[in-house]
Scaffold this active site. Structure first.
Site, PDB file in Angstrom:
ATOM      1  N   SER A 151      57.745   2.896 -17.992  1.00  0.00           N
ATOM      2  CA  SER A 151      57.105   3.941 -18.798  1.00  0.00           C
ATOM      3  C   SER A 151      58.069   4.360 -19.898  1.00  0.00           C
ATOM      4  O   SER A 151      59.287   4.127 -19.786  1.00  0.00           O
ATOM      5  CB  SER A 151      56.799   5.172 -17.932  1.00  0.00           C
ATOM      6  OG  SER A 151      56.464   6.287 -18.742  1.00  0.00           O
TER       7      SER A 151
ATOM      8  N   TYR B 242      58.910  10.773 -10.751  1.00  0.00           N
ATOM      9  CA  TYR B 242      58.268   9.728 -11.555  1.00  0.00           C
ATOM     10  C   TYR B 242      59.263   9.141 -12.557  1.00  0.00           C
ATOM     11  O   TYR B 242      59.405   7.923 -12.676  1.00  0.00           O
ATOM     12  CB  TYR B 242      57.059  10.321 -12.281  1.00  0.00           C
ATOM     13  CG  TYR B 242      56.253   9.327 -13.083  1.00  0.00           C
ATOM     14  CD1 TYR B 242      55.214   8.622 -12.502  1.00  0.00           C
ATOM     15  CD2 TYR B 242      56.529   9.102 -14.434  1.00  0.00           C
ATOM     16  CE1 TYR B 242      54.462   7.709 -13.232  1.00  0.00           C
ATOM     17  CE2 TYR B 242      55.784   8.192 -15.181  1.00  0.00           C
ATOM     18  CZ  TYR B 242      54.751   7.501 -14.571  1.00  0.00           C
ATOM     19  OH  TYR B 242      54.021   6.596 -15.299  1.00  0.00           O
TER      20      TYR B 242
HETATM   21  N1  LIG Z   1      48.363   6.231 -17.867  1.00  0.00           N
HETATM   22  C1  LIG Z   1      49.502   6.437 -18.513  1.00  0.00           C
HETATM   23  O1  LIG Z   1      49.585   7.244 -19.424  1.00  0.00           O
HETATM   24  C2  LIG Z   1      50.747   5.662 -18.155  1.00  0.00           C
HETATM   25  C3  LIG Z   1      51.868   5.761 -18.972  1.00  0.00           C
HETATM   26  C4  LIG Z   1      53.020   5.067 -18.638  1.00  0.00           C
HETATM   27  C5  LIG Z   1      53.018   4.283 -17.489  1.00  0.00           C
HETATM   28  N2  LIG Z   1      51.921   4.205 -16.699  1.00  0.00           N
HETATM   29  C6  LIG Z   1      51.992   3.364 -15.505  1.00  0.00           C
HETATM   30  O2  LIG Z   1      50.999   2.357 -15.549  1.00  0.00           O
HETATM   31  C7  LIG Z   1      50.650   1.980 -14.227  1.00  0.00           C
HETATM   32  C8  LIG Z   1      49.139   2.023 -14.069  1.00  0.00           C
HETATM   33  O3  LIG Z   1      48.705   3.330 -14.335  1.00  0.00           O
HETATM   34  P1  LIG Z   1      47.192   3.725 -14.607  1.00  0.00           P
HETATM   35  O4  LIG Z   1      47.244   4.801 -15.605  1.00  0.00           O
HETATM   36  O5  LIG Z   1      46.385   2.513 -14.859  1.00  0.00           O
HETATM   37  O6  LIG Z   1      46.850   4.396 -13.171  1.00  0.00           O
HETATM   38  P2  LIG Z   1      45.513   4.470 -12.308  1.00  0.00           P
HETATM   39  O7  LIG Z   1      45.674   5.638 -11.412  1.00  0.00           O
HETATM   40  O8  LIG Z   1      44.299   4.377 -13.172  1.00  0.00           O
HETATM   41  O9  LIG Z   1      45.587   3.116 -11.435  1.00  0.00           O
HETATM   42  C9  LIG Z   1      46.610   2.917 -10.494  1.00  0.00           C
HETATM   43  C10 LIG Z   1      46.091   2.014  -9.386  1.00  0.00           C
HETATM   44  O10 LIG Z   1      47.157   1.817  -8.439  1.00  0.00           O
HETATM   45  C11 LIG Z   1      46.596   1.857  -7.143  1.00  0.00           C
HETATM   46  N3  LIG Z   1      47.586   2.247  -6.140  1.00  0.00           N
HETATM   47  C12 LIG Z   1      48.178   3.474  -5.985  1.00  0.00           C
HETATM   48  N4  LIG Z   1      48.966   3.466  -4.912  1.00  0.00           N
HETATM   49  C13 LIG Z   1      48.891   2.220  -4.369  1.00  0.00           C
HETATM   50  C14 LIG Z   1      49.476   1.616  -3.233  1.00  0.00           C
HETATM   51  N5  LIG Z   1      50.309   2.297  -2.427  1.00  0.00           N
HETATM   52  N6  LIG Z   1      49.181   0.319  -2.969  1.00  0.00           N
HETATM   53  C15 LIG Z   1      48.337  -0.372  -3.774  1.00  0.00           C
HETATM   54  N7  LIG Z   1      47.755   0.146  -4.873  1.00  0.00           N
HETATM   55  C16 LIG Z   1      48.023   1.437  -5.160  1.00  0.00           C
HETATM   56  C17 LIG Z   1      45.487   2.890  -7.241  1.00  0.00           C
HETATM   57  O11 LIG Z   1      44.549   2.737  -6.173  1.00  0.00           O
HETATM   58  C18 LIG Z   1      44.906   2.591  -8.617  1.00  0.00           C
HETATM   59  O12 LIG Z   1      43.855   1.637  -8.542  1.00  0.00           O
HETATM   60  C19 LIG Z   1      51.394   2.928 -13.292  1.00  0.00           C
HETATM   61  O13 LIG Z   1      52.578   2.295 -12.832  1.00  0.00           O
HETATM   62  C20 LIG Z   1      51.740   4.090 -14.203  1.00  0.00           C
HETATM   63  O14 LIG Z   1      52.866   4.794 -13.762  1.00  0.00           O
HETATM   64  C21 LIG Z   1      50.780   4.870 -17.005  1.00  0.00           C
END
Ligand SMILES: NC(=O)c1ccc[n+]([C@@H]2O[C@H](COP(=O)([O-])OP(=O)(O)OC[C@H]3O[C@@H](n4cnc5c(N)ncnc54)[C@H](O)[C@@H]3O)[C@@H](O)[C@H]2O)c1
Length: 262
Positions: free
Chosen positions: A147, A161
């Site tokens: 991130s 985080y």
């Molecule tokens: N959305 C943002 O702004 C953003 C910014 C920077 C980084 N990220 C990173 O991107 C990645 C994806 O984020 P997103 O926004 O698509 O999130 P999201 O919540 O839409 O999707 C995350 C998925 O991970 C799954 N998950 C959670 N815990 C789990 C586990 N223990 N085992 C298996 N699956 C699991 C959830 O069921 C979900 O389907 C994450 O690592 C997040 O930290 C997101």
């Protein structure tokens, strides 16, 4: 390299930029992971999803499991190998951003540990159990989701985080260096804020916090999941064949900005 790997020249000649590749995506049920599964399949990849839920509409094979479980992760790769014979791309993307992860003064040990397990230990497990398959089947590309907070500090903190994503970034860099001569590339994807369920949950009751964040994004908007998926596609494909151990920013200019246009 095996015949599952294209040279940079031939890669762009294919209609599908990931033709004949088998990709495993964690967190494939939602957000960035689900969108990436869709884009990968459009480009000819066979996509295996791994998520807590089996409800993963964008994948060829949905595996239900927990990324914090060594047994679940190892069994998933064994199943992929058994089913398809190869593993070429790992997108280690599952992550959480729970509300009880806040300032260090409020964040308790259980929240800290849960976030480290899901965000950081998961990447360790997916690389530990996944890399041997890549080495055995002709190399491949690993993309770990970090991130922008791995690079910048926020006064409104989510301390667990942020620490977990710093770990993902530095672990990815070292793995990229270690395996560079063995045909395994490892890059850290660093998204800026992306419009996904994770972010919506974070800002659901706090429009002011969302606006505060947007002030810092030169483009003045959140990313769409598709814009992250396109970057992951590039890193997964042979078009990025000289890119490894990188800090791959997809952040609308966020980490470069001192003052943003209004
Ligand atoms: N959305 C943002 O702004 C953003 C910014 C920077 C980084 N990220 C990173 O991107 C990645 C994806 O984020 P997103 O926004 O698509 O999130 P999201 O919540 O839409 O999707 C995350 C998925 O991970 C799954 N998950 C959670 N815990 C789990 C586990 N223990 N085992 C298996 N699956 C699991 C959830 O069921 C979900 O389907 C994450 O690592 C997040 O930290 C997101």
């Amino acid at each position: 390299m095996s015949d599952t790997q294209n040279t940079p020249e031939t890669a762009t000649n294919h209609h599908g930029r990931l033709e004949r590749k088998v990709a495993v995506i964690t967190g494939s049920a939602s957000g960035i992971g689900a969108e990436t599964a869709k884009v990968f399949r459009e480009q000819g990849a066979t996509v295996v999803g791994f998520d807590l839920t089996a409800d993963q509409p964008e994948v060829d094979l949905a595996i239900q499991g927990d990324v914090t479980s060594s047994a679940d992760v190892a069994a998933a790769y064994a199943q992929v190998r058994e089913t398809y014979g190869t593993v070429d791309v790992l997108f280690n993307n599952a992550g959480i951003s729970p509300p009880d992860d806040d300032s260090i003064l409020e964040t308790e040990e259980d929240a800290w540990q849960r976030v480290q397990d899901v965000n950081l230990k998961s990447v360790y497990l997916c690389c530990k159990h996944g890399i041997p398959h890549l080495l055995e089947t002709g190399g491949g590309s690993i993309i770990n989701t970090a991130s922008f907070v791995a690079l910048m500090g926020a006064a409104t903190s989510q301390i667990a985080y942020t620490a977990s994503k710093g770990g993902v970034l530095s672990m990815s860099r070292e793995l990229g260096v270690q395996f560079a001569r063995q045909g395994v590339r490892v890059n850290a994807l660093c998204p800026g804020p992306v419009d996904t369920p994770l972010l919506r949950e974070l800002y659901a009751n706090d429009a002011e916090a969302a606006n505060r964040r947007l002030v810092h994004v030169p483009m003045g908007r959140f990313a769409q999941a598709r814009e992250l998926a396109n970057a992951v596609l590039f890193l997964a494909s042979d078009e990025s064949s000289f890119i490894t151990a990188s800090t791959f920013m997809v952040d609308g200019g966020l980490t470069a900005a001192y003052v943003t246009p209004i």
